[in-house]
Design a protein around this motif. Structure first.
Motif, PDB file in Angstrom:
ATOM      1  N   ARG A 187       0.832  -1.183   0.000  1.00  0.00           N
ATOM      2  CA  ARG A 187       0.000   0.000   0.000  1.00  0.00           C
ATOM      3  C   ARG A 187       0.872   1.240   0.000  1.00  0.00           C
ATOM      4  O   ARG A 187       2.019   1.197   0.426  1.00  0.00           O
ATOM      5  N   CYS A 217       1.836   5.070   1.187  1.00  0.00           N
ATOM      6  CA  CYS A 217       1.689   6.049   2.261  1.00  0.00           C
ATOM      7  C   CYS A 217       0.695   7.091   1.788  1.00  0.00           C
ATOM      8  O   CYS A 217       0.726   7.519   0.638  1.00  0.00           O
ATOM      9  N   GLN A 218      -0.204   7.508   2.670  1.00  0.00           N
ATOM     10  CA  GLN A 218      -1.230   8.478   2.303  1.00  0.00           C
ATOM     11  C   GLN A 218      -0.784   9.925   2.527  1.00  0.00           C
ATOM     12  O   GLN A 218      -1.563  10.859   2.321  1.00  0.00           O
ATOM     13  N   ASN A 245      -1.703   3.835   7.812  1.00  0.00           N
ATOM     14  CA  ASN A 245      -1.834   4.579   6.557  1.00  0.00           C
ATOM     15  C   ASN A 245      -0.660   5.483   6.226  1.00  0.00           C
ATOM     16  O   ASN A 245      -0.568   5.996   5.110  1.00  0.00           O
ATOM     17  N   GLN A 275       1.828  11.822   8.378  1.00  0.00           N
ATOM     18  CA  GLN A 275       0.543  11.904   9.058  1.00  0.00           C
ATOM     19  C   GLN A 275       0.185  13.360   9.356  1.00  0.00           C
ATOM     20  O   GLN A 275      -0.941  13.795   9.132  1.00  0.00           O
TER      21      GLN A 275
END
Ligand SMILES: [Zn+2]
Length: 124
Positions: free
Chosen positions: A4, A6-7, A43, A50
């Motif tokens: 996935r 990183c957001q 996430n 973050q």
């Protein structure tokens, strides 16, 4: 095992070696991709990413989920919290509710302790 991203909206702006990807001649700094991240519920690759996400989206998030517009009050109706204690040999846990206002204790089963929907709180 799926990977996935990183957001973090600016993850790719953080110039670290591990973010350099691509074929020779066209390498770029890219968003981190991992099977697992440890921040923000899995996430984000770092608290920096973050924080970037939070800074960018906090107003929308608060508008969407609802803002606190008046003081909340801790009363004996919403002061129950789950706790556990070890016995003297550290072999067995005992589970309990403790009221943060009255200090009253009530025993819990391990199942009730782990059940996030199980609560004695009546006034949120
Ligand atoms: Zn990141």
């Amino acid at each position: 095992m799926s990977l996935r991203f990183c957001q973090g909206p600016e993850c790719h702006m953080h110039k670290t070696k591990d973010r350099i990807k691509g074929t020779k001649g066209s390498k770029t700094y890219q968003t981190r991709r991992r099977s697992r991240f440890y921040y923000g519920n899995g996430n984000f690759c770092s608290t920096w990413c973050q924080d970037q996400w939070l800074t960018k989206h906090i107003e929308q998030a608060l508008d969407h989920f609802g803002r606190t517009t008046e003081a909340k009050h801790l009363t004996q109706d919403n002061a129950w919290s789950k706790e556990y204690d070890w016995d003297s040999t550290y072999q067995n846990r005992s589970y309990m509710y403790r009221n943060g206002i009255t200090n009253e204790q009530r025993p819990l089963t391990e199942e009730q302790y782990r059940d996030n929907n199980y609560t004695l709180n009546t006034g949120e």
